[in-house]
Design an enzyme around this catalytic site. Structure first.
Site, mmCIF file in Angstrom:
data_model
loop_
_atom_site.group_PDB
_atom_site.id
_atom_site.type_symbol
_atom_site.label_atom_id
_atom_site.label_comp_id
_atom_site.label_asym_id
_atom_site.label_seq_id
_atom_site.Cartn_x
_atom_site.Cartn_y
_atom_site.Cartn_z
ATOM 1 C CD GLU A 118 -3.290 0.879 1.794
ATOM 2 O OE1 GLU A 118 -4.121 1.364 1.520
ATOM 3 O OE2 GLU A 118 -3.088 -0.209 2.711
ATOM 4 C CE1 TYR B 214 -3.472 -3.707 1.304
ATOM 5 C CE2 TYR B 214 -3.107 -2.484 -1.284
ATOM 6 C CZ TYR B 214 -3.899 -2.684 0.652
ATOM 7 O OH TYR B 214 -4.910 -2.270 0.407
ATOM 8 C CG ASP C 112 -3.033 -6.082 4.311
ATOM 9 O OD1 ASP C 112 -3.280 -7.192 4.676
ATOM 10 O OD2 ASP C 112 -3.243 -4.709 4.210
ATOM 11 C CG ASN D 253 -6.697 -7.140 2.800
ATOM 12 O OD1 ASN D 253 -7.050 -6.955 4.059
ATOM 13 N ND2 ASN D 253 -6.234 -6.325 2.332
ATOM 14 C CG ASP E 185 -3.723 0.869 8.764
ATOM 15 O OD1 ASP E 185 -2.655 1.130 8.323
ATOM 16 O OD2 ASP E 185 -4.359 1.285 8.750
#
Length: 262
Positions: free
Chosen positions: A35, A116, A155, A157, A252
């Site tokens: 990201e 990602y 990530d 997810n 985050d």
């Protein structure tokens, strides 16, 4: 060798929050980012002794991956292979391969894959496409694994197990904690891969890698573990340690680490 993965949620933003200092302090052999939310030429961020490789999304300010490495690769591949893409149903997932989501570096004894993974989004609007993406990515890792061991990070997810999320009951069926996404991750592991953090800490609770910006979630440690280092099972004897750097701020997400003896 030290491997770091970090979803920075905008590299230009995190550069104003101590990213360079963190990068130098961690002193990784490989530093994988997700990201980045950048286009080519928007940021000149070089570090002595490192090469860097970038995969930008066609859409501006969106997605994107990068790898900084101290080691010159044999080859670099961006995205997923076209033959895998064309072999799967076109249910709208093909556009995900234009979002700068995968970089692969090849070395003598292993492949490094930075990913990602697409989010299924609110209302699970993208869940069908996400399922096809997971199928494609698993096929890709298995293809690489036939040639040499694989280290894959990013990530992804998905919070795989209930201990990977603070509030499993209230988040059941939300993006990142659906039965479908969790089953896909289980299938990946059953295909011959290891969740390196769980290899060392199979029962560790309350360790997360992502926290919402809302409701003081990080302060309360109301988080999700959705950032991973996954490796081919035959690399297990070479794994030295794994760590989630919950103390590192700026995004985050926080960085996740694995150390491997090559």
């Amino acid at each position: 060798m030290k491997f770091i993965s970090w979803n920075v949620n905008g590299l230009r933003a995190v550069c104003g929050k101590g990213f360079s200092e963190t990068f130098v302090t961690l002193d990784a052999d490989f530093f994988c980012l997700q990201e980045t939310k950048m286009q080519a030429g928007q940021l000149n961020l070089a570090f002595p002794g490192y090469l860097s490789y970038w995969n930008y999304a066609e859409k501006k300010g969106y997605s994107g991956t990068a790898i900084y490495t101290k080691h010159v690769p044999l080859s670099v591949v961006f995205g997923l292979p076209e033959d895998i893409i064309s072999s799967l149903p076109d249910n709208g997932w093909h556009e995900m391969n234009t979002e700068g989501r995968v970089i692969t570096l090849e070395y003598d004894t292993f492949y490094l894959v930075n990913v990602y993974t697409p989010n299924s989004q609110d209302g699970l609007k993208r869940l069908d496409q996400r399922m096809t993406w997971d199928d494609a990515f698993r096929q890709y890792l298995l293809r690489l694994d036939e040639k040499k061991p694989v280290l894959a990070c990013g990530d992804m997810n998905v919070a795989h197990q209930e201990i990977d999320i603070k509030n499993p009951k209230t988040n059941h069926h939300n993006a990142g904690f659906t039965d479908e996404e969790r089953a896909q991750f289980t299938t990946l592991l059953q295909s011959g891969f290891t969740d390196t953090f769980r290899h060392f800490f199979p029962d560790q609770e309350n360790i997360y890698s992502w926290w919402s910006y809302r409701f003081h979630a990080r302060e309360k440690n109301t988080g999700w573990r959705i950032d991973y280092w996954v490796c081919s099972n035959r690399l297990q004897p070479q794994l030295q340690s794994a760590k989630i750097h919950t103390d590192i701020m700026g995004s985050d997400h926080c960085p996740v680490e694995v150390d491997v003896k090559f």
